[in-house]
Scaffold this active site. Sequence first.
Site, PDB file in Angstrom:
ATOM      1  CG  HIS A   1      -2.759  -1.788  -3.789  1.00 25.32           C
ATOM      2  ND1 HIS A   1      -1.794  -2.821  -3.460  1.00 25.32           N
ATOM      3  CD2 HIS A   1      -2.884  -1.409  -2.692  1.00 25.32           C
ATOM      4  CE1 HIS A   1      -1.218  -3.032  -2.286  1.00 25.32           C
ATOM      5  NE2 HIS A   1      -2.125  -2.061  -1.659  1.00 25.32           N
TER       6      HIS A   1
ATOM      7  CB  ALA B   1       1.382  -0.472   4.675  1.00 24.14           C
TER       8      ALA B   1
ATOM      9  CB  SER C   1      -0.837   0.018   1.323  1.00 24.43           C
ATOM     10  OG  SER C   1      -1.817  -0.999   1.120  1.00 24.43           O
TER      11      SER C   1
ATOM     12  CG  MET D   1      -5.278  -7.164   6.234  1.00 25.73           C
ATOM     13  SD  MET D   1      -6.764  -5.675   5.821  1.00 25.73           S
ATOM     14  CE  MET D   1      -6.722  -4.941   7.367  1.00 25.73           C
ATOM     15  CB  SER D   2      -0.918  -8.318   1.785  1.00 21.24           C
ATOM     16  OG  SER D   2       0.358  -7.607   2.379  1.00 21.24           O
TER      17      SER D   2
ATOM     18  CG  ASN E   1      -1.479   1.089  11.959  1.00 21.36           C
ATOM     19  OD1 ASN E   1      -1.235   0.765  10.985  1.00 21.36           O
ATOM     20  ND2 ASN E   1      -2.442   0.438  12.743  1.00 21.36           N
TER      21      ASN E   1
ATOM     22  CE1 TYR F   1      -8.693  -5.368   0.643  1.00 25.72           C
ATOM     23  CE2 TYR F   1      -7.011  -6.219   2.058  1.00 25.72           C
ATOM     24  CZ  TYR F   1      -7.122  -5.345   1.280  1.00 25.72           C
ATOM     25  OH  TYR F   1      -6.447  -4.325   0.742  1.00 25.72           O
ATOM     26  CD  GLU F   2      -7.736  -6.388  -3.810  1.00 30.29           C
ATOM     27  OE1 GLU F   2      -8.174  -5.729  -5.040  1.00 30.29           O
ATOM     28  OE2 GLU F   2      -6.747  -6.898  -4.026  1.00 30.29           O
TER      29      GLU F   2
ATOM     30  CG  HIS G   1      -6.332   2.382   3.347  1.00 26.95           C
ATOM     31  ND1 HIS G   1      -5.584   1.260   3.259  1.00 26.95           N
ATOM     32  CD2 HIS G   1      -6.442   2.847   1.930  1.00 26.95           C
ATOM     33  CE1 HIS G   1      -4.916   1.138   2.224  1.00 26.95           C
ATOM     34  NE2 HIS G   1      -5.615   1.990   1.292  1.00 26.95           N
TER      35      HIS G   1
ATOM     36  CG  HIS H   1      -4.947  -7.030  -0.719  1.00 23.21           C
ATOM     37  ND1 HIS H   1      -4.880  -6.369  -1.722  1.00 23.21           N
ATOM     38  CD2 HIS H   1      -3.967  -6.821   0.282  1.00 23.21           C
ATOM     39  CE1 HIS H   1      -3.715  -5.339  -1.432  1.00 23.21           C
ATOM     40  NE2 HIS H   1      -3.329  -5.822  -0.349  1.00 23.21           N
TER      41      HIS H   1
END
Length: 293
Positions: free
Chosen positions: A75, A127, A44, A230-231, A254, A99-100, A268, A97
Amino acid sequence: MEAASSSSSSSSLCRYSYEEYRETADWLLAHTEQRPKVAIICGSGLGGLADLLTDKTVVPYKDIPHFPTSTVSGHAGQLVFGKLQGRQCVCMKGRFHFYEGYNIHTVTYPVRVFYLLGVEALIVTNAAGGLNDSYDVGDIMLIKDHINMPGFAGQNPLCGHNDERFGVRFPCMSDAYDRELRTLAKQTAEEQNCGSFMQEGVYCMLAGPTYETIAECRALQMLGADAVGMSTVPEVVVARHCGLRVLGLSLITNKVVTDYESSEKANHEEVLKTTELRTQDLQKLVSQLITKI
């Protein structure tokens, strides 16, 4: 088994055949004169790495046979061939990803294509949220190991028929992140005056797209995770299956929330803002590292 379609609506339904990977690789070889030995997957907001390449050939994902497309802000959705510090590379400007809505085989599709292109080393960036209390926002974490939470639930990209042309049935993952490449990265960080914000730790992948609850963050800390995202892990698993050397870098964008009294919330936009602030350091680090691989 039925082959996967190149359309986003049906590409998540099933697996790909060796011939489809081969067709994609041959198409790319016909559309660029570059013959990269190193591939870089940009997380990201980190697509700026691809902008540093010279003698570029830029190919939109939508033009590549059987290739998925990226749908997430930050992306861009381009495969960029070129030279970084004189070394031939290929950069994924945007990844896929779970989640997509893609299945785990679609998420990892590019890695086997890279292998068929002749790539020997994969650099993955992402990230991530900092779980380790000693980490600061803006730190770069060298990944030394991972925890594959979707894998615990049976979402492993190597499930199903094993094609020996890619790798063995039961690949080792205790050496997933190349020790020599990690040593080179640490040396390069010192040379680039990045040593003060370079960490080394364990990355944990969750499926997303929700950020973690407080209880989940506390559980992950107890499991020994230093950062969460998440990746990355599916791509690393497939890369190691193919015999590629892997280096992983997480930009800590973060600090995760572990206190119920806190008013902090992960978002995000914060991730992309922090990435923008540190991206030049990360680009400089990867650029110099490329010359040593």
